[in-house]
Design a protein around this motif. Structure first.
Motif, PDB file in Angstrom:
ATOM      1  N   UNK A 173      -2.525   9.504   6.062  1.00 37.56           N
ATOM      2  CA  UNK A 173      -2.222   8.113   5.754  1.00 37.56           C
ATOM      3  C   UNK A 173      -0.822   8.004   5.172  1.00 37.56           C
ATOM      4  N   UNK A 174      -0.102   7.005   5.635  1.00 42.50           N
ATOM      5  CA  UNK A 174       1.166   6.701   4.983  1.00 42.50           C
ATOM      6  C   UNK A 174       0.861   5.881   3.739  1.00 42.50           C
ATOM      7  N   UNK A 175       1.645   6.074   2.709  1.00 39.08           N
ATOM      8  CA  UNK A 175       1.474   5.349   1.456  1.00 39.08           C
ATOM      9  C   UNK A 175       1.760   3.865   1.692  1.00 39.08           C
ATOM     10  N   UNK A 176       0.852   3.021   1.224  1.00 37.55           N
ATOM     11  CA  UNK A 176       1.072   1.577   1.331  1.00 37.55           C
ATOM     12  C   UNK A 176       0.446   0.893   0.125  1.00 37.55           C
ATOM     13  N   UNK A 177       0.953  -0.259  -0.193  1.00 32.69           N
ATOM     14  CA  UNK A 177       0.416  -1.042  -1.301  1.00 32.69           C
ATOM     15  C   UNK A 177      -1.034  -1.442  -1.012  1.00 32.69           C
ATOM     16  N   UNK A 178      -1.335  -1.740   0.244  1.00 31.81           N
ATOM     17  CA  UNK A 178      -2.695  -2.121   0.619  1.00 31.81           C
ATOM     18  C   UNK A 178      -3.674  -0.983   0.368  1.00 31.81           C
ATOM     19  N   UNK A 179      -3.321   0.206   0.754  1.00 33.00           N
ATOM     20  CA  UNK A 179      -4.197   1.360   0.548  1.00 33.00           C
ATOM     21  C   UNK A 179      -4.395   1.624  -0.946  1.00 33.00           C
ATOM     22  N   UNK A 180      -3.346   1.464  -1.699  1.00 32.36           N
ATOM     23  CA  UNK A 180      -3.426   1.628  -3.154  1.00 32.36           C
ATOM     24  C   UNK A 180      -4.381   0.586  -3.747  1.00 32.36           C
TER      25      UNK A 180
END
Length: 143
Positions: free
Chosen positions: A28-35
């Motif tokens: 997974x690429x880091x994203x605000x949504x995933x966080x």
């Protein structure tokens, strides 16, 4: 507190193993949504379920990465999975530039609900019985 929860998600809840940091970022690429989804899961006591799903997803298709984005359209939440594949000339990918966008899949809810809950449920479903489930096949495997 947001960074601490995401750090736990990144390190696979094992601070003694540095490889686990890479394994999370490997799929997974880091994203605000995933966080935000990770924070939602932690706040509602469902983090272990999300973490198990992540582990199942990471076991397959090593040259593919996912970028997760969530939002709302007309009051109904959606989650977008953008699949990236490793560029053929790159031997060891180190940045997002070492990948090219391959496919985008958007899943929208039929009803109004919390976007974080919807995204959490879809991420868990993506990891359930991977790679045999249809959602995993559609997002990660099929062209």
């Amino acid at each position: 507190m947001t960074k601490n929860i995401f750090t736990v998600f990144n390190t696979d809840m094992n601070i003694n193993s540095q490889n686990n940091v890479l394994s999370f970022r490997a799929r997974f690429f880091n994203s605000e949504s995933l966080r935000s989804v990770a924070n939602y899961a932690a706040e509602h006591g469902k983090f272990e379920k999300l973490n198990n799903s992540r582990k199942n997803i990471e076991k397959y298709y090593f040259n593919r990465r996912l970028l997760v984005d969530i939002g709302e359209k007309e009051g109904k939440p959606y989650i977008t999975f953008t699949r990236f594949v490793q560029k053929p000339e790159v031997i060891v990918p180190k940045t997002m530039l070492d990948f090219k966008q391959d496919k985008v899949v958007t899943i929208q809810s039929e009803k109004r609900m919390n976007p974080l809950k919807f995204a959490f449920e879809k991420l868990v479903k993506l990891g359930n019985e991977a790679p045999k489930n249809n959602m995993f096949k559609n997002i990660v495997i099929n062209k």
